[in-house]
Scaffold this active site. Structure first.
Site, mmCIF file in Angstrom:
data_model
loop_
_atom_site.group_PDB
_atom_site.id
_atom_site.type_symbol
_atom_site.label_atom_id
_atom_site.label_comp_id
_atom_site.label_asym_id
_atom_site.label_seq_id
_atom_site.Cartn_x
_atom_site.Cartn_y
_atom_site.Cartn_z
ATOM 1 N N ASP A 194 0.837 -1.200 0.000
ATOM 2 C CA ASP A 194 0.000 0.000 0.000
ATOM 3 C C ASP A 194 0.874 1.254 0.000
ATOM 4 O O ASP A 194 0.561 2.240 0.656
ATOM 5 C CB ASP A 194 -0.925 -0.006 1.217
ATOM 6 C CG ASP A 194 -2.036 1.035 1.121
ATOM 7 O OD1 ASP A 194 -2.376 1.438 -0.007
ATOM 8 O OD2 ASP A 194 -2.543 1.458 2.174
ATOM 9 N N LEU A 240 -10.885 -7.293 -1.408
ATOM 10 C CA LEU A 240 -10.622 -8.662 -1.823
ATOM 11 C C LEU A 240 -11.237 -9.616 -0.808
ATOM 12 O O LEU A 240 -11.101 -9.431 0.398
ATOM 13 C CB LEU A 240 -9.117 -8.912 -1.913
ATOM 14 C CG LEU A 240 -8.745 -10.301 -2.451
ATOM 15 C CD1 LEU A 240 -8.867 -10.330 -3.966
ATOM 16 C CD2 LEU A 240 -7.342 -10.703 -2.014
ATOM 17 N N CYS A 261 -20.134 -13.718 -3.849
ATOM 18 C CA CYS A 261 -21.054 -12.778 -3.182
ATOM 19 C C CYS A 261 -22.508 -13.102 -3.499
ATOM 20 O O CYS A 261 -23.396 -12.887 -2.669
ATOM 21 C CB CYS A 261 -20.744 -11.339 -3.613
ATOM 22 S SG CYS A 261 -19.290 -10.625 -2.834
ATOM 23 N N SER A 269 -13.735 5.817 6.772
ATOM 24 C CA SER A 269 -12.270 5.752 6.821
ATOM 25 C C SER A 269 -11.646 6.997 6.206
ATOM 26 O O SER A 269 -10.640 7.516 6.705
ATOM 27 C CB SER A 269 -11.767 4.504 6.089
ATOM 28 O OG SER A 269 -12.078 3.338 6.811
ATOM 29 N N ASP A 322 -14.841 -0.722 9.948
ATOM 30 C CA ASP A 322 -14.924 -2.134 9.554
ATOM 31 C C ASP A 322 -16.360 -2.584 9.286
ATOM 32 O O ASP A 322 -16.602 -3.775 9.111
ATOM 33 C CB ASP A 322 -14.353 -3.026 10.669
ATOM 34 C CG ASP A 322 -12.851 -2.893 10.821
ATOM 35 O OD1 ASP A 322 -12.161 -2.692 9.804
ATOM 36 O OD2 ASP A 322 -12.365 -3.002 11.965
ATOM 37 N N CYS A 342 -20.180 -8.893 6.658
ATOM 38 C CA CYS A 342 -19.992 -9.826 5.537
ATOM 39 C C CYS A 342 -20.046 -11.271 6.022
ATOM 40 O O CYS A 342 -19.294 -11.664 6.919
ATOM 41 C CB CYS A 342 -18.651 -9.560 4.856
ATOM 42 S SG CYS A 342 -18.297 -10.694 3.495
#
Length: 310
Positions: A133, A157, A188, A216, A242, A248
């Site tokens: 990053d 990802l 998904c 964020s 988060d 998820c």
């Protein structure tokens, strides 16, 4: 020693896992033609907000061979950072899990440089650079091409075993290798929990995040005042967010990491709501000296806390 491309690649993948990486895949360095329209459309819509660096070096983002000369192969690694323990006080301002332990940039790069040294010593002479990053690289796209997972609707990802709480890193080298040829399926399906759960509606379409509306972004990247229209939408987030990962389904069964450097600082996890709001600059420096939280600096953290309190 005359090794086949397949043997070289397997040795690299095995060594990456020996160094502690959970996943490793290899992609051929080329132009990301399938990403061009999506990325330029994202830029045209100003979804990057004040992150002006995202609009720089577009050619290098789409073609890593322009970033590191003579790059032939991109070795992509992933490291689980899902913690065993979280913050103790349910009323305390919430810190993104990735910031619990040591700043991942240093951890990933150190391991990647060790991998590069191994390649030179045991496989063949090569030139390369390690990134975490820290350069204009579309790392999620390269992780997908390397076979590490699929891109979720929150643009992160996803991997069936590791979910999305993963740090990514890349090693760009000038050595030809055997490349991943299989596309990781998208699991998904019809789920859109991340889209529905985002309190600022930052996920504007499947796989598309308006970065300028992400919590964020507001708590880390934005340098000025947080817009008043965001008042009451942060769900007590003080640094990072988060939420789209917590909801998820692929993160339900994720096992905690075993990386010593990522183990949460117990002093951070034990901070009460009162401790957060009474924190001074000295305490900030002591608590977060090795954490990614230092990126926002004490001034930024106080701004975020004040925004939650007002």
């Amino acid at each position: 020693m005359n090794l086949s491309l397949a043997t070289k690649s397997q040795l690299i993948i095995d060594k990456a896992k020996e160094l502690g990486f959970d996943l490793c895949g290899i992609a051929e360095a080329d132009f990301l033609s399938e990403e061009k329209d999506r990325f330029t459309d994202w830029l045209d819509k100003d979804y990057y907000g004040e992150m002006g660096y995202m609009a720089n070096n577009i050619d290098k983002r789409l073609d890593p061979r322009l970033l590191v000369e003579n790059t032939k192969s991109i070795i992509v690694v992933a490291l689980n950072y899902f913690p065993e323990h979280t913050q103790k006080d349910p009323d305390a301002p919430v810190l993104a899990k990735y910031a619990y332990g040591k700043d991942y940039h240093f951890v990933i790069k150190e391991k990647l440089n060790a991998l590069l040294a191994y390649i030179n010593e045991e496989i063949g002479e090569t030139q390369g650079r390690a990134f975490a990053d820290s350069a204009p690289i579309l790392e999620h796209a390269w992780a997908r091409k390397a076979g590490l997972g699929w891109i979720g609707k929150n643009s992160l990802l996803l991997n069936r075993k590791l979910g999305s709480f993963m740090f990514l890193g890349e090693l760009l080298i000038d050595m030809p290798l055997e490349y991943n040829s299989e596309s990781y399926p998208d699991f998904c399906g019809g789920c859109n929990r991340c889209i529905r759960s985002c309190p600022t509606s930052a996920i504007v379409a499947p796989n598309v995040v308006n970065g300028s509306k992400c919590i964020s972004y507001f708590t880390i990247e934005l340098k000025g005042d947080i817009p008043e229209e965001m008042k009451g939408k942060f769900e007590n987030r003080v640094f990072g967010c988060d939420i789209c990962q917590d909801v998820c389904p692929w993160n339900r069964m994720v096992k905690p990491h075993s990386v010593e450097a990522f183990k949460p600082n117990p002093d951070i996890l034990s901070l009460s709501k009162k401790d957060w709001f009474e924190m001074d600059a000295h305490q900030f420096g002591s608590l977060f000296k090795n954490s990614a939280v230092k990126r926002t600096k004490f001034k930024g953290l106080k701004r975020n806390l004040n925004f939650l309190e007002e």
